[in-house]
Design a protein around this motif. Structure first.
Motif, PDB file in Angstrom:
ATOM      1  N   SER A   1       0.843  -1.194   0.000  1.00  0.00           N
ATOM      2  CA  SER A   1       0.000   0.000   0.000  1.00  0.00           C
ATOM      3  C   SER A   1       0.880   1.247   0.000  1.00  0.00           C
ATOM      4  O   SER A   1       2.108   1.170   0.140  1.00  0.00           O
ATOM      5  CB  SER A   1      -0.885   0.004   1.245  1.00  0.00           C
ATOM      6  OG  SER A   1      -0.082   0.141   2.413  1.00  0.00           O
ATOM      7  N   VAL A   2       0.256   2.387  -0.135  1.00  0.00           N
ATOM      8  CA  VAL A   2       0.997   3.652  -0.059  1.00  0.00           C
ATOM      9  C   VAL A   2       1.708   3.754   1.290  1.00  0.00           C
ATOM     10  O   VAL A   2       2.878   4.138   1.366  1.00  0.00           O
ATOM     11  CB  VAL A   2       0.046   4.849  -0.267  1.00  0.00           C
ATOM     12  CG1 VAL A   2       0.767   6.165   0.002  1.00  0.00           C
ATOM     13  CG2 VAL A   2      -0.533   4.831  -1.679  1.00  0.00           C
ATOM     14  N   PHE A   3       0.995   3.385   2.348  1.00  0.00           N
ATOM     15  CA  PHE A   3       1.597   3.436   3.683  1.00  0.00           C
ATOM     16  C   PHE A   3       2.770   2.466   3.786  1.00  0.00           C
ATOM     17  O   PHE A   3       3.841   2.819   4.294  1.00  0.00           O
ATOM     18  CB  PHE A   3       0.554   3.093   4.743  1.00  0.00           C
ATOM     19  CG  PHE A   3       1.128   2.962   6.129  1.00  0.00           C
ATOM     20  CD1 PHE A   3       1.312   4.077   6.930  1.00  0.00           C
ATOM     21  CD2 PHE A   3       1.499   1.719   6.637  1.00  0.00           C
ATOM     22  CE1 PHE A   3       1.847   3.963   8.203  1.00  0.00           C
ATOM     23  CE2 PHE A   3       2.043   1.594   7.908  1.00  0.00           C
ATOM     24  CZ  PHE A   3       2.215   2.724   8.697  1.00  0.00           C
ATOM     25  N   ALA A   4       2.587   1.225   3.316  1.00  0.00           N
ATOM     26  CA  ALA A   4       3.657   0.231   3.403  1.00  0.00           C
ATOM     27  C   ALA A   4       4.887   0.677   2.616  1.00  0.00           C
ATOM     28  O   ALA A   4       6.025   0.479   3.052  1.00  0.00           O
ATOM     29  CB  ALA A   4       3.159  -1.121   2.900  1.00  0.00           C
ATOM     30  N   THR A   5       4.662   1.280   1.458  1.00  0.00           N
ATOM     31  CA  THR A   5       5.780   1.797   0.672  1.00  0.00           C
ATOM     32  C   THR A   5       6.521   2.879   1.447  1.00  0.00           C
ATOM     33  O   THR A   5       7.759   2.937   1.443  1.00  0.00           O
ATOM     34  CB  THR A   5       5.270   2.357  -0.666  1.00  0.00           C
ATOM     35  OG1 THR A   5       4.634   1.307  -1.404  1.00  0.00           O
ATOM     36  CG2 THR A   5       6.417   2.932  -1.492  1.00  0.00           C
ATOM     37  N   GLN A   6       5.763   3.732   2.123  1.00  0.00           N
ATOM     38  CA  GLN A   6       6.363   4.765   2.963  1.00  0.00           C
ATOM     39  C   GLN A   6       7.221   4.152   4.064  1.00  0.00           C
ATOM     40  O   GLN A   6       8.316   4.641   4.358  1.00  0.00           O
ATOM     41  CB  GLN A   6       5.243   5.616   3.566  1.00  0.00           C
ATOM     42  CG  GLN A   6       5.687   6.850   4.304  1.00  0.00           C
ATOM     43  CD  GLN A   6       4.500   7.635   4.827  1.00  0.00           C
ATOM     44  OE1 GLN A   6       3.413   7.108   5.007  1.00  0.00           O
ATOM     45  NE2 GLN A   6       4.716   8.913   5.090  1.00  0.00           N
ATOM     46  N   MET A   7       6.749   3.067   4.666  1.00  0.00           N
ATOM     47  CA  MET A   7       7.510   2.413   5.729  1.00  0.00           C
ATOM     48  C   MET A   7       8.764   1.721   5.185  1.00  0.00           C
ATOM     49  O   MET A   7       9.770   1.603   5.880  1.00  0.00           O
ATOM     50  CB  MET A   7       6.632   1.382   6.446  1.00  0.00           C
ATOM     51  CG  MET A   7       5.460   1.972   7.211  1.00  0.00           C
ATOM     52  SD  MET A   7       5.932   3.148   8.518  1.00  0.00           S
ATOM     53  CE  MET A   7       5.652   4.731   7.698  1.00  0.00           C
ATOM     54  N   ARG A   8       8.715   1.275   3.951  1.00  0.00           N
ATOM     55  CA  ARG A   8       9.883   0.616   3.350  1.00  0.00           C
ATOM     56  C   ARG A   8      10.955   1.619   2.930  1.00  0.00           C
ATOM     57  O   ARG A   8      12.137   1.269   2.860  1.00  0.00           O
ATOM     58  CB  ARG A   8       9.455  -0.170   2.115  1.00  0.00           C
ATOM     59  CG  ARG A   8       8.550  -1.368   2.360  1.00  0.00           C
ATOM     60  CD  ARG A   8       8.391  -2.135   1.070  1.00  0.00           C
ATOM     61  NE  ARG A   8       7.395  -3.208   1.122  1.00  0.00           N
ATOM     62  CZ  ARG A   8       7.303  -4.177   0.232  1.00  0.00           C
ATOM     63  NH1 ARG A   8       8.151  -4.224  -0.793  1.00  0.00           N
ATOM     64  NH2 ARG A   8       6.371  -5.111   0.338  1.00  0.00           N
ATOM     65  N   THR A   9      10.537   2.838   2.616  1.00  0.00           N
ATOM     66  CA  THR A   9      11.453   3.785   1.955  1.00  0.00           C
ATOM     67  C   THR A   9      11.708   5.045   2.770  1.00  0.00           C
ATOM     68  O   THR A   9      12.172   6.036   2.229  1.00  0.00           O
ATOM     69  CB  THR A   9      10.886   4.179   0.581  1.00  0.00           C
ATOM     70  OG1 THR A   9       9.599   4.808   0.760  1.00  0.00           O
ATOM     71  CG2 THR A   9      10.732   2.965  -0.321  1.00  0.00           C
ATOM     72  N   TRP A  10      11.427   5.042   4.069  1.00  0.00           N
ATOM     73  CA  TRP A  10      11.608   6.225   4.920  1.00  0.00           C
ATOM     74  C   TRP A  10      13.067   6.682   4.842  1.00  0.00           C
ATOM     75  O   TRP A  10      13.992   5.929   5.173  1.00  0.00           O
ATOM     76  CB  TRP A  10      11.250   5.860   6.355  1.00  0.00           C
ATOM     77  CG  TRP A  10      11.179   6.989   7.329  1.00  0.00           C
ATOM     78  CD1 TRP A  10      12.195   7.789   7.730  1.00  0.00           C
ATOM     79  CD2 TRP A  10      10.013   7.420   8.052  1.00  0.00           C
ATOM     80  NE1 TRP A  10      11.762   8.688   8.650  1.00  0.00           N
ATOM     81  CE2 TRP A  10      10.426   8.495   8.874  1.00  0.00           C
ATOM     82  CE3 TRP A  10       8.687   7.001   8.090  1.00  0.00           C
ATOM     83  CZ2 TRP A  10       9.539   9.162   9.732  1.00  0.00           C
ATOM     84  CZ3 TRP A  10       7.809   7.650   8.936  1.00  0.00           C
ATOM     85  CH2 TRP A  10       8.231   8.723   9.737  1.00  0.00           C
ATOM     86  N   PRO A  11      13.334   7.915   4.399  1.00  0.00           N
ATOM     87  CA  PRO A  11      14.722   8.383   4.238  1.00  0.00           C
ATOM     88  C   PRO A  11      15.540   8.250   5.515  1.00  0.00           C
ATOM     89  O   PRO A  11      15.136   8.706   6.580  1.00  0.00           O
ATOM     90  CB  PRO A  11      14.536   9.859   3.843  1.00  0.00           C
ATOM     91  CG  PRO A  11      13.191   9.903   3.184  1.00  0.00           C
ATOM     92  CD  PRO A  11      12.350   8.921   3.954  1.00  0.00           C
ATOM     93  N   GLY A  12      16.668   7.595   5.385  1.00  0.00           N
ATOM     94  CA  GLY A  12      17.556   7.377   6.516  1.00  0.00           C
ATOM     95  C   GLY A  12      17.247   6.125   7.307  1.00  0.00           C
ATOM     96  O   GLY A  12      18.063   5.686   8.122  1.00  0.00           O
ATOM     97  N   HIS A  13      16.078   5.531   7.066  1.00  0.00           N
ATOM     98  CA  HIS A  13      15.684   4.316   7.792  1.00  0.00           C
ATOM     99  C   HIS A  13      15.011   3.345   6.824  1.00  0.00           C
ATOM    100  O   HIS A  13      13.984   2.735   7.138  1.00  0.00           O
ATOM    101  CB  HIS A  13      14.750   4.669   8.949  1.00  0.00           C
ATOM    102  CG  HIS A  13      15.358   5.606   9.951  1.00  0.00           C
ATOM    103  ND1 HIS A  13      16.148   5.185  10.996  1.00  0.00           N
ATOM    104  CD2 HIS A  13      15.315   6.961  10.035  1.00  0.00           C
ATOM    105  CE1 HIS A  13      16.554   6.234  11.693  1.00  0.00           C
ATOM    106  NE2 HIS A  13      16.057   7.317  11.133  1.00  0.00           N
ATOM    107  N   GLU A  14      15.620   3.215   5.652  1.00  0.00           N
ATOM    108  CA  GLU A  14      15.068   2.333   4.623  1.00  0.00           C
ATOM    109  C   GLU A  14      15.181   0.865   5.044  1.00  0.00           C
ATOM    110  O   GLU A  14      16.047   0.492   5.830  1.00  0.00           O
ATOM    111  CB  GLU A  14      15.803   2.535   3.295  1.00  0.00           C
ATOM    112  CG  GLU A  14      15.658   3.934   2.697  1.00  0.00           C
ATOM    113  CD  GLU A  14      16.691   4.919   3.222  1.00  0.00           C
ATOM    114  OE1 GLU A  14      17.446   4.552   4.163  1.00  0.00           O
ATOM    115  OE2 GLU A  14      16.757   6.043   2.709  1.00  0.00           O
ATOM    116  N   ALA A  15      14.280   0.055   4.501  1.00  0.00           N
ATOM    117  CA  ALA A  15      14.305  -1.370   4.795  1.00  0.00           C
ATOM    118  C   ALA A  15      15.584  -2.009   4.279  1.00  0.00           C
ATOM    119  O   ALA A  15      16.081  -1.634   3.205  1.00  0.00           O
ATOM    120  CB  ALA A  15      13.094  -2.048   4.158  1.00  0.00           C
TER     121      ALA A  15
END
Length: 502
Positions: A303-317
């Motif tokens: 989802s849009v939210f899950a993508t955000q959680m995967r790609t958070w700048p500085g804390h990427e998966a």
């Protein structure tokens, strides 16, 4: 401006510097993460719990030992903190102080007592409950921040018969701050969780003459329990305390906004964990669980939210999958979890368990096993299926999540059992994993938690959701920049007048 320290901080920000944050009672760093994302620099933190302190240092200071150690605020002066972290002069070290003393510190400490604590530094010795509050004020006094943000539970509006938020605003106003507080629900800010908290913002009068809170980004109709709690808090606010001068109505959410992020939006792309299968294969055992095994995502489109959680700048998966996707060992209850309906709480779970027991008892007797009521075998069978809690006394102890709604509030009690958040997928038949709890709080997939499973759950449950913290950080940064721009304009106006006078 008469205060040289404040002017020095404003000048630094005028030159393009990022506001430097001190996070008190920081936990693992929910507020810090949100403020970092909003453009602040996380310059230091104070946290008493060793696991949470290590998590904070690991995520914000590259595992620097100086930042990873637990700090007892009651035993550490502002000067000692600056020396420990190598930050130089106390009054120049930080621009913003965030956090909030645990609410126990406020119990029955009245308006006169708060002032006594302020005026008599040793007064806290006679009332230990006030110690953490006193230390918080001591840090604000010492660091002279341009802005302050405090967070606490809604009950702080009537804690021991007092409106602690209003009283705190009075104390800060006497120090030269403009203050305001309100109640915000995280679900209105893109967090897949209905979490209501009190937030207090304060700015130096040199910065602004008013306080504003961030506008919601999402819409939902809160369940009766949440609206009811807010209504009770606000009714108490008006009836018990009279006019609450510093209370500000929460910004309204519009139905035109995107719908709130649901549990399935938050968790649907994470690899399924089929607890009963793992148990049958002997792959799920009792004992502490660590987080060093990577687990790949499912093939489901995020989802849009899950993508955000995967790609958070500085804390990427991590590239090889998420860590800490581990669950509790609850062999008695997996089958029961599979039978629960969305929204079921403990009374419904207990009824399902009793029905399961009756089915098993009938099957045993059909096979020729004589199990008489009240016998040792009867009791053993009952205990192997039915949870031991009184269904009339623990209505909220369990809850199976709805897939199409945000989750209910995560609590620190997750560190003890996790039954408050049973996964919505009946096939998986389990409570949520550490990574799923982090997702429901809006911690990105690259955020690391120190310790084993129970301490990690506790850290997550105690945290402020980073996305809500980011919204607050964005609002505060806008106010600071506006104040800086106004200060710059005044300086320009002053130069021609000065030249003309000469």
């Amino acid at each position: 401006m008469k205060n040289p320290s404040l002017q020095k901080k404003l000048d630094r920000l005028l030159a393009g510097g990022r506001p430097r944050v001190l996070d008190l009672f920081a936990g693992c760093g929910g507020i810090s993460l949100g403020f970092e994302a909003a453009g602040f620099e996380i310059h230091g933190a104070v946290e008493f719990d060793p696991d949470a302190a290590r998590s904070h240092g690991l995520n914000f200071h590259g595992n620097d030992p100086a930042h990873c150690s637990a700090i007892d605020i009651t035993q550490t002066s502002p000067a000692a903190l600056c020396a420990r972290l190598g930050l130089g002069r106390v009054e120049d070290a930080f621009d913003v102080v965030v956090g909030g003393p645990p609410c126990q510190a406020f119990a029955r400490v009245g308006r006169s007592k708060l002032r006594e604590i302020e005026e008599h530094p040793e007064a806290f010795i006679h009332d230990p409950r006030a110690q953490l509050y006193k230390k918080y004020l001591e840090y604000v006094d010492a660091f002279q921040p341009l802005a302050v943000m405090m967070e606490n539970v809604p009950d702080i509006l009537n804690h021991g018969g007092q409106n602690i938020a209003e009283e705190t605003c009075e104390v800060l106003a006497a120090k030269g701050y403009v203050c305001g507080y309100t109640l915000l629900n995280a679900a209105f800010y893109g967090v897949p969780q209905m979490r209501e908290r009190m937030f207090l913002l304060a700015y130096r009068r040199e910065i602004t003459d008013h306080v504003t809170f961030p506008d919601p980004t999402h819409w939902l109709v809160l369940p009766p329990g949440y609206e009811g709690s807010r209504a009770v808090a606000l009714k108490t606010l008006n009836n018990l305390f009279g006019e609450a001068h510093c209370y500000i109505e929460p910004p309204p959410a519009s139905r035109d906004l995107p719908p709130a992020v649901t549990a399935e939006d938050a968790l649907g792309d994470l690899a399924p964990i089929y607890a009963r299968d793992l148990l049958a294969r002997g792959e799920l055992k009792k004992g502490a669980r660590r987080f060093d095994t990577p687990v790949k995502y499912s093939r489901k489109k995020p989802s849009v939210f899950a993508t955000q959680m995967r790609t958070w700048p500085g804390h990427e998966a991590p590239g090889d999958g998420v860590r800490d996707h581990v669950i509790r060992y609850l062999p008695r209850d997996y089958e029961l979890f599979s039978r629960l309906n969305a929204g079921d709480q403990y009374p419904q779970a207990y009824a399902h368990a009793v029905a399961m027991f009756q089915e098993r008892l009938k099957a045993e007797r059909t096979q020729g096993n004589k199990i008489s009521e009240g016998s040792v075998r009867y009791k053993a069978l009952w205990d192997s299926i039915v949870p031991p809690y009184d269904a009339t006394k623990f209505p909220n102890k369990w809850r199976k999540m709805w897939r199409d709604q945000p989750a209910r509030t995560l609590m620190a009690h997750l560190g003890k059992d996790g039954y408050s958040h049973i996964h919505y997928d009946s096939q998986q038949a389990r409570t949520i994993s550490v990574r799923e709890a982090a997702r429901l709080q809006s911690f990105p997939d690259g955020f690391q938690f120190s310790g084993t499973m129970n301490p990690a759950f506790k850290q997550i449950g105690n945290a402020v959701p980073p996305l809500l913290a980011r919204a607050l950080g964005n609002a505060m940064l806008a106010t600071l920049r506006s104040g800086i721009a106004a200060s710059k304009a005044k300086q320009k106006e002053a130069k021609p007048r000065l030249a003309a006078a000469v």
